[in-house]
Scaffold this motif. Structure first.
Motif, PDB file in Angstrom:
ATOM      1  N   LEU A   1       2.467   4.357  -9.741  1.00  0.00           N
ATOM      2  CA  LEU A   1       2.935   3.156  -9.040  1.00  0.00           C
ATOM      3  C   LEU A   1       2.285   2.933  -7.676  1.00  0.00           C
ATOM      4  O   LEU A   1       2.170   1.795  -7.218  1.00  0.00           O
ATOM      5  CB  LEU A   1       4.457   3.219  -8.879  1.00  0.00           C
ATOM      6  N   ALA A   2       1.863   3.999  -7.001  1.00  0.00           N
ATOM      7  CA  ALA A   2       1.279   3.837  -5.663  1.00  0.00           C
ATOM      8  C   ALA A   2       0.075   2.898  -5.643  1.00  0.00           C
ATOM      9  O   ALA A   2      -0.035   2.052  -4.747  1.00  0.00           O
ATOM     10  CB  ALA A   2       0.919   5.194  -5.067  1.00  0.00           C
ATOM     11  N   PRO A   3      -0.856   2.982  -6.611  1.00  0.00           N
ATOM     12  CA  PRO A   3      -1.985   2.037  -6.580  1.00  0.00           C
ATOM     13  C   PRO A   3      -1.546   0.583  -6.708  1.00  0.00           C
ATOM     14  O   PRO A   3      -2.145  -0.306  -6.080  1.00  0.00           O
ATOM     15  CB  PRO A   3      -2.824   2.473  -7.786  1.00  0.00           C
ATOM     16  N   ARG A   4      -0.490   0.331  -7.468  1.00  0.00           N
ATOM     17  CA  ARG A   4       0.012  -1.043  -7.607  1.00  0.00           C
ATOM     18  C   ARG A   4       0.655  -1.510  -6.298  1.00  0.00           C
ATOM     19  O   ARG A   4       0.488  -2.664  -5.892  1.00  0.00           O
ATOM     20  CB  ARG A   4       1.004  -1.117  -8.760  1.00  0.00           C
ATOM     21  N   LEU A   5       1.368  -0.608  -5.641  1.00  0.00           N
ATOM     22  CA  LEU A   5       1.959  -0.949  -4.348  1.00  0.00           C
ATOM     23  C   LEU A   5       0.869  -1.174  -3.295  1.00  0.00           C
ATOM     24  O   LEU A   5       0.981  -2.079  -2.457  1.00  0.00           O
ATOM     25  CB  LEU A   5       2.907   0.159  -3.903  1.00  0.00           C
ATOM     26  N   GLU A   6      -0.185  -0.374  -3.347  1.00  0.00           N
ATOM     27  CA  GLU A   6      -1.313  -0.534  -2.420  1.00  0.00           C
ATOM     28  C   GLU A   6      -1.966  -1.903  -2.596  1.00  0.00           C
ATOM     29  O   GLU A   6      -2.384  -2.537  -1.619  1.00  0.00           O
ATOM     30  CB  GLU A   6      -2.349   0.569  -2.644  1.00  0.00           C
ATOM     31  N   ALA A   7      -2.049  -2.375  -3.837  1.00  0.00           N
ATOM     32  CA  ALA A   7      -2.644  -3.690  -4.091  1.00  0.00           C
ATOM     33  C   ALA A   7      -1.798  -4.794  -3.458  1.00  0.00           C
ATOM     34  O   ALA A   7      -2.337  -5.744  -2.872  1.00  0.00           O
ATOM     35  CB  ALA A   7      -2.784  -3.908  -5.598  1.00  0.00           C
ATOM     36  N   VAL A   8      -0.485  -4.664  -3.556  1.00  0.00           N
ATOM     37  CA  VAL A   8       0.408  -5.631  -2.907  1.00  0.00           C
ATOM     38  C   VAL A   8       0.241  -5.568  -1.389  1.00  0.00           C
ATOM     39  O   VAL A   8       0.199  -6.602  -0.710  1.00  0.00           O
ATOM     40  CB  VAL A   8       1.875  -5.358  -3.293  1.00  0.00           C
ATOM     41  N   TYR A   9       0.111  -4.346  -0.861  1.00  0.00           N
ATOM     42  CA  TYR A   9      -0.064  -4.155   0.583  1.00  0.00           C
ATOM     43  C   TYR A   9      -1.330  -4.852   1.072  1.00  0.00           C
ATOM     44  O   TYR A   9      -1.332  -5.525   2.113  1.00  0.00           O
ATOM     45  CB  TYR A   9      -0.117  -2.655   0.875  1.00  0.00           C
ATOM     46  N   ALA A  10      -2.415  -4.725   0.302  1.00  0.00           N
ATOM     47  CA  ALA A  10      -3.676  -5.370   0.687  1.00  0.00           C
ATOM     48  C   ALA A  10      -3.533  -6.890   0.687  1.00  0.00           C
ATOM     49  O   ALA A  10      -4.006  -7.574   1.613  1.00  0.00           O
ATOM     50  CB  ALA A  10      -4.784  -4.941  -0.272  1.00  0.00           C
ATOM     51  N   GLU A  11      -2.870  -7.437  -0.329  1.00  0.00           N
ATOM     52  CA  GLU A  11      -2.666  -8.886  -0.397  1.00  0.00           C
ATOM     53  C   GLU A  11      -1.786  -9.373   0.755  1.00  0.00           C
ATOM     54  O   GLU A  11      -2.033 -10.424   1.344  1.00  0.00           O
ATOM     55  CB  GLU A  11      -2.033  -9.257  -1.739  1.00  0.00           C
ATOM     56  N   LEU A  12      -0.757  -8.596   1.055  1.00  0.00           N
ATOM     57  CA  LEU A  12       0.151  -8.963   2.141  1.00  0.00           C
ATOM     58  C   LEU A  12      -0.577  -9.007   3.477  1.00  0.00           C
ATOM     59  O   LEU A  12      -0.430  -9.966   4.254  1.00  0.00           O
ATOM     60  CB  LEU A  12       1.311  -7.961   2.191  1.00  0.00           C
ATOM     61  N   ASN A  13      -1.378  -7.996   3.770  1.00  0.00           N
ATOM     62  CA  ASN A  13      -2.102  -7.955   5.045  1.00  0.00           C
ATOM     63  C   ASN A  13      -3.194  -9.020   5.132  1.00  0.00           C
ATOM     64  O   ASN A  13      -3.572  -9.436   6.234  1.00  0.00           O
ATOM     65  CB  ASN A  13      -2.706  -6.560   5.259  1.00  0.00           C
ATOM     66  N   ALA A  14      -3.656  -9.465   3.972  1.00  0.00           N
ATOM     67  CA  ALA A  14      -4.682 -10.512   3.952  1.00  0.00           C
ATOM     68  C   ALA A  14      -4.074 -11.909   3.997  1.00  0.00           C
ATOM     69  O   ALA A  14      -4.806 -12.914   4.018  1.00  0.00           O
ATOM     70  CB  ALA A  14      -5.539 -10.362   2.702  1.00  0.00           C
ATOM     71  N   GLY A  15      -2.716 -11.973   4.003  1.00  0.00           N
ATOM     72  CA  GLY A  15      -2.045 -13.270   4.066  1.00  0.00           C
ATOM     73  C   GLY A  15      -2.014 -14.006   2.749  1.00  0.00           C
ATOM     74  O   GLY A  15      -1.824 -15.228   2.717  1.00  0.00           O
ATOM     75  N   ARG A  16      -2.203 -13.275   1.640  1.00  0.00           N
ATOM     76  CA  ARG A  16      -2.269 -13.925   0.329  1.00  0.00           C
ATOM     77  C   ARG A  16      -1.044 -13.645  -0.544  1.00  0.00           C
ATOM     78  O   ARG A  16      -1.062 -13.943  -1.741  1.00  0.00           O
ATOM     79  CB  ARG A  16      -3.529 -13.461  -0.405  1.00  0.00           C
ATOM     80  N   ALA A  17       0.012 -13.068   0.034  1.00  0.00           N
ATOM     81  CA  ALA A  17       1.223 -12.766  -0.746  1.00  0.00           C
ATOM     82  C   ALA A  17       2.188 -13.945  -0.644  1.00  0.00           C
ATOM     83  O   ALA A  17       2.859 -14.139   0.381  1.00  0.00           O
ATOM     84  CB  ALA A  17       1.867 -11.487  -0.228  1.00  0.00           C
ATOM     85  N   ASP A  18       2.259 -14.752  -1.697  1.00  0.00           N
ATOM     86  CA  ASP A  18       3.085 -15.965  -1.668  1.00  0.00           C
ATOM     87  C   ASP A  18       4.564 -15.661  -1.535  1.00  0.00           C
ATOM     88  O   ASP A  18       5.336 -16.481  -1.015  1.00  0.00           O
ATOM     89  CB  ASP A  18       2.850 -16.788  -2.940  1.00  0.00           C
ATOM     90  N   GLU A  19       4.984 -14.491  -2.001  1.00  0.00           N
ATOM     91  CA  GLU A  19       6.412 -14.144  -1.979  1.00  0.00           C
ATOM     92  C   GLU A  19       6.835 -13.487  -0.671  1.00  0.00           C
ATOM     93  O   GLU A  19       7.978 -13.056  -0.528  1.00  0.00           O
ATOM     94  CB  GLU A  19       6.741 -13.202  -3.138  1.00  0.00           C
ATOM     95  N   ALA A  20       5.936 -13.400   0.286  1.00  0.00           N
ATOM     96  CA  ALA A  20       6.246 -12.704   1.534  1.00  0.00           C
ATOM     97  C   ALA A  20       7.314 -13.439   2.335  1.00  0.00           C
ATOM     98  O   ALA A  20       7.410 -14.669   2.298  1.00  0.00           O
ATOM     99  CB  ALA A  20       4.984 -12.536   2.373  1.00  0.00           C
TER     100      ALA A  20
END
Length: 339
Positions: free
Chosen positions: A44-63
């Motif tokens: 699960l950590a790699p999947r969480l890391e992918a969300v973390y990268a999207e969030l920091n890049a401002g691309r997480a719509d659900e943030a």
């Protein structure tokens, strides 16, 4: 990566938190709770890391905007919470103040007790105490969360099982400790619920501040708005976290979600003597018992009181740019009132 738990039921709701601690994303499609994530970390950590990268890049719509008061401790409860005492300067001062020698084994075999993991305080939750006469004390510490740790691991093997790092306020009732220790069976009533920083971080998130199994940053402690301590967490930690984890697992395995604490962060003075308060050019302290021991050693009596109802404690750690790494433990001491 930075993770937290929203207050939700007994085990919280896992969220991924942005590096600047301002935004977060719920991840039920990956793991409902941090406990679930740590039990299947490699997957699960790699999947969480992918969300973390999207969030920091401002691309997480659900943030959503993160409210620290909505967060519980990263693990609201744990199957295993054990606290070491890796800063032997703290232990030495306590023993010196009461005229006791430091056993040589303390330098080779870590001290550790098992705390109550069934219920932790949230990082902004009041510290309820039955009586001021119990000697209410804060203890600023660092802790790690592990995945499944086999029995009898070496420190080198244990290092690979450390997955997350957080801060701790390991509340102690100093007035109850002597009577309990005199029974020869350890702490229990003297150790009420602990609280942890709102954010848990992966070791890589700390950069070069995480090395040799230690966190090399000052731990900032405020008491009623005044700086009480900024001790360095790295150099005087005699036993590092891999050693503490291996010690805990010497005769039993640790289940995923086990928390291992460092003990009170403590530094000696630059002259090798007791540390000095901030006002006197020292780095101060991360618990009241230590300044009281120093007062007794230097002046023959303890003057600093333990915590009183209404006192506020804040524990935090910052990177070199002044950014909060884990968020703050920020709590007020209040009298217990049975609902």
């Amino acid at each position: 990566m930075k993770l937290a738990s929203l207050k939700h039921g007994r085990d919280g709701q896992l969220v991924v938190v942005s590096r600047d601690l301002t935004r977060a994303v719920r991840v039920p499609q990956i793991a409902a709770t941090l406990q679930q994530a740590i039990e299947d970390w490699d997957t699960l950590a790699p999947r969480l890391e992918a969300v973390y990268a999207e969030l920091n890049a401002g691309r997480a719509d659900e943030a959503f905007d993160l409210d620290m008061s909505a967060l519980h401790s990263p693990l609201p409860r744990s199957y295993h919470w054990a606290d070491g005492s890796a800063y032997l300067n703290h232990v030495q001062l306590v023993r010196q103040a009461r005229g006791a020698e430091m056993p040589e084994t303390f330098w080779t075999d870590p001290l550790m007790y098992q705390g109550g993991g069934d219920s932790f305080l949230a990082p902004t939750e009041d510290i309820e105490a039955v009586s001021e006469e119990h000697g209410i004390d804060l203890e600023g510490e660092i802790a790690v969360i592990t995945d499944d740790v086999p029995m009898a691991v070496t420190p080198e093997q244990a290092a690979g099982h450390i997955k997350l790092i957080m801060l701790v306020n390991d509340v102690s009732l100093r007035g109850l400790i002597p009577g309990e220790l005199a029974k020869g069976f350890g702490f229990f009533q003297a150790k009420p619920a602990s609280s942890f920083s709102p954010i848990a971080v992966t070791p890589d998130e700390l950069g070069d501040a995480w090395r040799d199994g230690r966190v090399h940053r000052p731990l900032t402690v405020h008491l009623n708005g005044e700086t009480f301590g900024e001790p360095e967490a790295g150099p005087d930690m005699i036993f590092n976290f891999p050693q503490l984890v291996a010690h805990a697992a010497r005769t039993r395995r640790l289940e995923a979600g086990a928390i291992i604490g460092s003990g009170t962060v403590s530094n000696p003075g630059k002259d090798g003597g007791p540390g000095k308060p901030i006002a006197e050019g020292g780095v101060g302290y991360s618990c009241l018992a230590e300044v009281r021991m120093v007062e007794k050693i230097l002046h023959g009596e303890m003057k600093t009181p333990f915590l009183r109802f209404g006192d506020r404690v804040r524990i935090e750690m910052f990177d070199r740019e002044g950014n909060s790494l884990f968020g703050a433990i920020d709590q007020k001491v209040v009298p217990y009132s049975a609902a």
